[in-house]
Enzyme design. Sequence first.
Site, PDB file in Angstrom:
ATOM      1  N   GLU A  38      -6.698   2.239  -0.279  1.00 41.16           N
ATOM      2  CA  GLU A  38      -6.239   3.327  -1.141  1.00 41.16           C
ATOM      3  C   GLU A  38      -5.921   2.821  -2.540  1.00 41.16           C
ATOM      4  OE1 GLU A  38      -4.310   6.451   2.051  1.00 41.16           O
ATOM      5  OE2 GLU A  38      -2.996   4.881   1.302  1.00 41.16           O
TER       6      GLU A  38
ATOM      7  N   CYS B  60      -2.642   1.852  -9.638  1.00 35.61           N
ATOM      8  CA  CYS B  60      -2.094   0.905  -8.674  1.00 35.61           C
ATOM      9  C   CYS B  60      -3.254   0.530  -7.751  1.00 35.61           C
ATOM     10  CB  CYS B  60      -0.946   1.585  -7.921  1.00 35.61           C
ATOM     11  SG  CYS B  60      -0.231   0.548  -6.662  1.00 35.61           S
TER      12      CYS B  60
ATOM     13  N   CYS C  37      -2.226  -5.972   5.252  1.00 33.62           N
ATOM     14  CA  CYS C  37      -1.474  -7.090   4.661  1.00 33.62           C
ATOM     15  C   CYS C  37      -0.844  -7.897   5.789  1.00 33.62           C
ATOM     16  CB  CYS C  37      -0.374  -6.557   3.737  1.00 33.62           C
ATOM     17  SG  CYS C  37       0.521  -7.878   2.890  1.00 33.62           S
TER      18      CYS C  37
ATOM     19  N   CYS D  94       6.416  -7.061   5.387  1.00 36.58           N
ATOM     20  CA  CYS D  94       7.728  -6.740   4.817  1.00 36.58           C
ATOM     21  C   CYS D  94       8.295  -5.533   5.574  1.00 36.58           C
ATOM     22  CB  CYS D  94       7.606  -6.415   3.336  1.00 36.58           C
ATOM     23  SG  CYS D  94       6.956  -7.795   2.381  1.00 36.58           S
TER      24      CYS D  94
ATOM     25  N   CYS E 222       7.711  -1.768   4.406  1.00 35.79           N
ATOM     26  CA  CYS E 222       6.411  -1.404   3.840  1.00 35.79           C
ATOM     27  C   CYS E 222       5.448  -0.875   4.893  1.00 35.79           C
ATOM     28  CB  CYS E 222       5.809  -2.630   3.168  1.00 35.79           C
ATOM     29  SG  CYS E 222       4.168  -2.342   2.516  1.00 35.79           S
TER      30      CYS E 222
ATOM     31  N   CYS F 108       5.597   3.513  -3.780  1.00 40.60           N
ATOM     32  CA  CYS F 108       5.710   2.087  -3.506  1.00 40.60           C
ATOM     33  C   CYS F 108       5.988   1.822  -2.022  1.00 40.60           C
ATOM     34  CB  CYS F 108       6.848   1.549  -4.365  1.00 40.60           C
ATOM     35  SG  CYS F 108       6.807  -0.195  -4.520  1.00 40.60           S
TER      36      CYS F 108
HETATM   37  S1  SF4 Z   1       5.258  -5.031   0.332  1.00 44.23           S
HETATM   38 FE1  SF4 Z   1       3.697  -4.485   1.832  1.00 44.23          FE
HETATM   39  S2  SF4 Z   1       1.715  -4.858   0.822  1.00 44.23           S
HETATM   40 FE2  SF4 Z   1       3.333  -5.924  -0.369  1.00 44.23          FE
HETATM   41  S3  SF4 Z   1       3.388  -8.008   0.506  1.00 44.23           S
HETATM   42 FE3  SF4 Z   1       4.938  -6.842   1.632  1.00 44.23          FE
HETATM   43  S4  SF4 Z   1       3.817  -6.062   3.448  1.00 44.23           S
HETATM   44 FE4  SF4 Z   1       2.271  -6.736   1.962  1.00 44.23          FE
END
Ligand code: SF4
Length: 349
Positions: A92, A107, A114, A118, A121, A339
């Site tokens: 995206e 963005c 990923c 995190c 996220c 975000c």
């Molecule tokens: S915020 Fe999300 S996309 Fe960014 S590094 Fe952490 S897990 Fe990966």
Amino acid sequence: MNKTDIRSYSLDQLENIVSSFGEPKFKAKQIYQWIWQKGAMNFEQMTNLSKKLREELNNAFTFNTLIRTHQQQSIDGTVKTGWQLQDNSIIESVLIPVPKDNRYTLCVSSQVGCSLACAFCATGQLKKVRNLTDYEIFEQFLKVNSMSKEIYGHQLTNIVYMGMGEPLLNYNNVVKSIDKITNPLAFGYSTKRITLSTSGITKGIVRLADDDIKVNIALSLHAADDDKRSKIMPINETNKLRDVIDALKYMYDKNKPRIGFEYIMFKDFNDSIEDANKLMKLTKFFPVKVNIIEYNYVEGVNLKKASDEKVNKFAKYLVDHGVMTTVRRSRGKDIDAACGQLANKIENK
Ligand code: SF4
């Protein structure tokens, strides 16, 4: 047999290709400019090449262009677009317009999924599938640039590598994409308009400095001590804050990038004045702007948004102590484009 995407070749390699077709080397530069300067997506468009050369190229190579799978526009004007890649992965990109400031920001995603997980996220809940190529990143820029002109009558003014993925874990392709966007032989966009957001990959930051890549840096900080940060960002286990700050200082001393700290504020986790004091200590090594970001709800995440009162008090405390600080209300949250929310969720809508 699958044909190779012509955009995966460097200028030198293109020279070898045109030579193998018995054509003079300068034709390679023309092809390069069609691709990276004019954004051509097929060989037919390359009208200063002979018909014979265009046919030869077309027989040997291809353009695996992004296919739009979904698009949503938020009530605040933010546009989220999903793209299908050649291997059927979906990524995206988000267009964030702020007409009153004449700002139109892309963005851009740098990986499919990923690996960093995190806690806050949505992308981190998806496993990392693969790195994007430089041309898959570049094409998001081209397509969203056209979209911005079409919808808002204005080309992109800023690019942030803050979409899906950790850009510094796809270092080579991200740097190549920056080169394609900024090289005068290619798109010729200003590096000052590009911000790379990282969760704090120390080696990658040092490498950016050594390679003289003059983009701005946004550190996804989110907690100002190692204990707390490791709780929400596992990458902190191997990239301690002290080392990340040292790497940023090294980059600042070499290239003077603009550096920002992104700080999503969570209720009863990182929203106290003690947290603000710890954060302040990290701003002493180079000029830095702190962006306090409103947390956007992500399904399955056990963190809550801090109250407006806490956010304002925290921000005021930093400002009163001389730290440049802004509070960013989230954009596009009604369409999961804010975000930390990118996770190809359109099918649930
Ligand atoms: S915020 Fe999300 S996309 Fe960014 S590094 Fe952490 S897990 Fe990966």
